[in-house]
Write a protein that holds these residues in place. Structure first.
Motif, PDB file in Angstrom:
ATOM      1  N   PHE A   1     -48.335 -15.936-103.835  1.00  0.00           N
ATOM      2  CA  PHE A   1     -47.204 -15.232-103.248  1.00  0.00           C
ATOM      3  C   PHE A   1     -47.218 -13.790-103.750  1.00  0.00           C
ATOM      4  N   MET A   2     -47.022 -12.844-102.828  1.00  0.00           N
ATOM      5  CA  MET A   2     -47.108 -11.431-103.156  1.00  0.00           C
ATOM      6  C   MET A   2     -45.897 -10.699-102.581  1.00  0.00           C
ATOM      7  N   GLU A   3     -45.490  -9.631-103.264  1.00  0.00           N
ATOM      8  CA  GLU A   3     -44.316  -8.886-102.813  1.00  0.00           C
ATOM      9  C   GLU A   3     -44.461  -7.411-103.148  1.00  0.00           C
ATOM     10  N   MET A   4     -43.657  -6.600-102.479  1.00  0.00           N
ATOM     11  CA  MET A   4     -43.449  -5.206-102.873  1.00  0.00           C
ATOM     12  C   MET A   4     -41.952  -4.940-102.824  1.00  0.00           C
ATOM     13  N   ARG A   5     -41.479  -4.147-103.766  1.00  0.00           N
ATOM     14  CA  ARG A   5     -40.052  -3.858-103.870  1.00  0.00           C
ATOM     15  C   ARG A   5     -39.725  -2.381-103.678  1.00  0.00           C
ATOM     16  N   SER A   6     -40.706  -1.625-103.231  1.00  0.00           N
ATOM     17  CA  SER A   6     -40.486  -0.236-102.842  1.00  0.00           C
ATOM     18  C   SER A   6     -41.559   0.125-101.824  1.00  0.00           C
ATOM     19  N   PRO A   7     -41.304   1.101-100.978  1.00  0.00           N
ATOM     20  CA  PRO A   7     -42.275   1.456 -99.939  1.00  0.00           C
ATOM     21  C   PRO A   7     -43.597   1.916-100.544  1.00  0.00           C
ATOM     22  N   PRO A   8     -44.705   1.557 -99.925  1.00  0.00           N
ATOM     23  CA  PRO A   8     -45.998   2.021-100.422  1.00  0.00           C
ATOM     24  C   PRO A   8     -46.186   3.501-100.134  1.00  0.00           C
ATOM     25  N   ALA A   9     -47.081   4.129-100.882  1.00  0.00           N
ATOM     26  CA  ALA A   9     -47.408   5.525-100.607  1.00  0.00           C
ATOM     27  C   ALA A   9     -48.066   5.620 -99.239  1.00  0.00           C
ATOM     28  N   ALA A  10     -47.580   6.520 -98.432  1.00  0.00           N
ATOM     29  CA  ALA A  10     -48.124   6.680 -97.080  1.00  0.00           C
ATOM     30  C   ALA A  10     -49.462   7.394 -97.155  1.00  0.00           C
ATOM     31  N   GLY A  11     -50.371   7.027 -96.277  1.00  0.00           N
ATOM     32  CA  GLY A  11     -51.674   7.667 -96.198  1.00  0.00           C
ATOM     33  C   GLY A  11     -52.181   7.615 -94.777  1.00  0.00           C
ATOM     34  N   PRO A  12     -53.088   8.495 -94.405  1.00  0.00           N
ATOM     35  CA  PRO A  12     -53.597   8.491 -93.036  1.00  0.00           C
ATOM     36  C   PRO A  12     -54.486   7.278 -92.769  1.00  0.00           C
ATOM     37  N   VAL A  13     -54.085   6.471 -91.811  1.00  0.00           N
ATOM     38  CA  VAL A  13     -54.882   5.293 -91.471  1.00  0.00           C
ATOM     39  C   VAL A  13     -55.193   5.220 -89.977  1.00  0.00           C
ATOM     40  N   GLY A  14     -54.591   6.079 -89.172  1.00  0.00           N
ATOM     41  CA  GLY A  14     -54.834   6.041 -87.731  1.00  0.00           C
ATOM     42  C   GLY A  14     -53.761   5.264 -86.994  1.00  0.00           C
ATOM     43  N   ASP A  15     -53.803   5.349 -85.689  1.00  0.00           N
ATOM     44  CA  ASP A  15     -52.802   4.685 -84.859  1.00  0.00           C
ATOM     45  C   ASP A  15     -52.975   3.169 -84.920  1.00  0.00           C
ATOM     46  N   PRO A  16     -51.855   2.433 -84.941  1.00  0.00           N
ATOM     47  CA  PRO A  16     -51.951   0.978 -84.971  1.00  0.00           C
ATOM     48  C   PRO A  16     -52.375   0.432 -83.609  1.00  0.00           C
ATOM     49  N   PRO A  17     -52.954  -0.751 -83.582  1.00  0.00           N
ATOM     50  CA  PRO A  17     -53.242  -1.377 -82.293  1.00  0.00           C
ATOM     51  C   PRO A  17     -51.942  -1.736 -81.582  1.00  0.00           C
ATOM     52  N   ALA A  18     -52.025  -1.910 -80.284  1.00  0.00           N
ATOM     53  CA  ALA A  18     -50.851  -2.249 -79.488  1.00  0.00           C
ATOM     54  C   ALA A  18     -50.409  -3.680 -79.778  1.00  0.00           C
ATOM     55  N   THR A  19     -49.095  -3.894 -79.760  1.00  0.00           N
ATOM     56  CA  THR A  19     -48.545  -5.232 -79.936  1.00  0.00           C
ATOM     57  C   THR A  19     -47.551  -5.536 -78.832  1.00  0.00           C
ATOM     58  N   GLU A  20     -47.329  -6.826 -78.623  1.00  0.00           N
ATOM     59  CA  GLU A  20     -46.384  -7.286 -77.602  1.00  0.00           C
ATOM     60  C   GLU A  20     -45.613  -8.469 -78.169  1.00  0.00           C
ATOM     61  N   ARG A  21     -44.303  -8.404 -78.105  1.00  0.00           N
ATOM     62  CA  ARG A  21     -43.489  -9.496 -78.655  1.00  0.00           C
ATOM     63  C   ARG A  21     -43.513 -10.694 -77.718  1.00  0.00           C
ATOM     64  N   LEU A  22     -43.792 -11.862 -78.282  1.00  0.00           N
ATOM     65  CA  LEU A  22     -43.810 -13.084 -77.493  1.00  0.00           C
ATOM     66  C   LEU A  22     -42.399 -13.625 -77.332  1.00  0.00           C
ATOM     67  N   GLY A  23     -42.175 -14.295 -76.204  1.00  0.00           N
ATOM     68  CA  GLY A  23     -40.872 -14.873 -75.925  1.00  0.00           C
ATOM     69  C   GLY A  23     -40.919 -16.382 -75.895  1.00  0.00           C
ATOM     70  N   PRO A  24     -39.757 -17.018 -75.762  1.00  0.00           N
ATOM     71  CA  PRO A  24     -39.676 -18.476 -75.868  1.00  0.00           C
ATOM     72  C   PRO A  24     -40.403 -19.242 -74.772  1.00  0.00           C
ATOM     73  N   THR A  25     -40.791 -18.573 -73.692  1.00  0.00           N
ATOM     74  CA  THR A  25     -41.543 -19.260 -72.637  1.00  0.00           C
ATOM     75  C   THR A  25     -43.051 -19.207 -72.881  1.00  0.00           C
ATOM     76  N   GLU A  26     -43.476 -18.645 -74.011  1.00  0.00           N
ATOM     77  CA  GLU A  26     -44.897 -18.431 -74.250  1.00  0.00           C
ATOM     78  C   GLU A  26     -45.445 -19.293 -75.393  1.00  0.00           C
ATOM     79  N   ALA A  27     -44.953 -20.514 -75.486  1.00  0.00           N
ATOM     80  CA  ALA A  27     -45.417 -21.411 -76.548  1.00  0.00           C
ATOM     81  C   ALA A  27     -46.909 -21.683 -76.425  1.00  0.00           C
ATOM     82  N   GLU A  28     -47.394 -21.862 -75.212  1.00  0.00           N
ATOM     83  CA  GLU A  28     -48.815 -22.165 -75.042  1.00  0.00           C
ATOM     84  C   GLU A  28     -49.673 -20.953 -75.394  1.00  0.00           C
TER      85      GLU A  28
END
Length: 211
Positions: A35-62
């Motif tokens: 088990f791992m945790e952080m209790r303060s924000p990490p130092a920001a650094g340049p990593v590039g744009d994140p990949p696209a994400t899409e929130r799944l809904g309750p009709t998308e169980a399969e």
């Protein structure tokens, strides 16, 4: 996975010595959970744009089930494979849980689940990519974005997650690079999913089934 607590009454148990070795029953799969945790924000650094994400809904169980298997089969992820479609739909439809598919060129390539239900905390429950998307820097860019968004939430004081010895061998090092600190270990024992047909018996040959 919840943080470790009392063993429910009636649960079969074995005694584990604190210095030594113990034999496990046939047909089970053990893992050491960190088990791992952080209790303060990490130092920001340049990593590039994140990949696209899409929130799944309750009709998308399969869709969730297919993506969970595609991401986790290699690592013997099994928890959600034992759930009914109704249970999965209820979870991904819970407004306090964000289940995200990572998308690339119209294809699902990763899965994230965030539990936001406990005030002051964000739990990263699931985080992973399909095998051909691993090693391309997508995980680093996505994690940086998730953490930035988590710490922007009002009142957040802690972000936490767990990983285990069945996950990618670089998982702990990856999380530590963002500032996560290990704070607890536990042993998880589950029925081996390859022995009851949930996963192919040839999956994860480094951890062969016993029994």
């Amino acid at each position: 996975m919840p943080e470790p607590g009392p063993v429910p009454s009636g649960t079969p148990t074995i005694a584990v010595p604190l210095d030594g070795i113990v034999a496990l029953p046939d047909g089970v799969l053990p893992a050491i959970v960190t088990f791992m945790e952080m209790r303060s924000p990490p130092a920001a650094g340049p990593v590039g744009d994140p990949p696209a994400t899409e929130r799944l809904g309750p009709t998308e169980a399969e869709r969730f089930r297919r993506l969970f298997r595609a991401v986790g089969e290699k690592w013997l992820w099994v928890s959600r494979l034992r759930h009914s479609d109704e249970t999965i739909a209820a979870r991904i439809g819970d407004p306090g849980i964000a289940t995200l598919a990572v998308i690339e060129e119209g294809r699902d390539i990763g899965l994230v689940e965030l539990d936001l239900r406990k005030p002051g905390e964000v739990e990263i429950v699931l985080f992973g990519f399909v095998p051909d998307a691993v090693g391309r820097g997508l995980g680093r860019r996505l994690m940086a974005d998730l953490l930035a968004r988590a710490w922007r939430r009002k009142g957040v004081r802690r972000v936490w997650l767990h990983t285990c010895t069945l996950d990618h061998p670089g998982a702990v090092r990856f999380y530590r690079s963002f500032g996560f600190v290990a704070y607890r270990r536990a042993v998880e024992i589950v029925p081996d999913p390859r022995l009851d047909g949930l996963l192919d018996v040839a999956v994860s040959p480094d951890w062969p089934p016993v029994g």
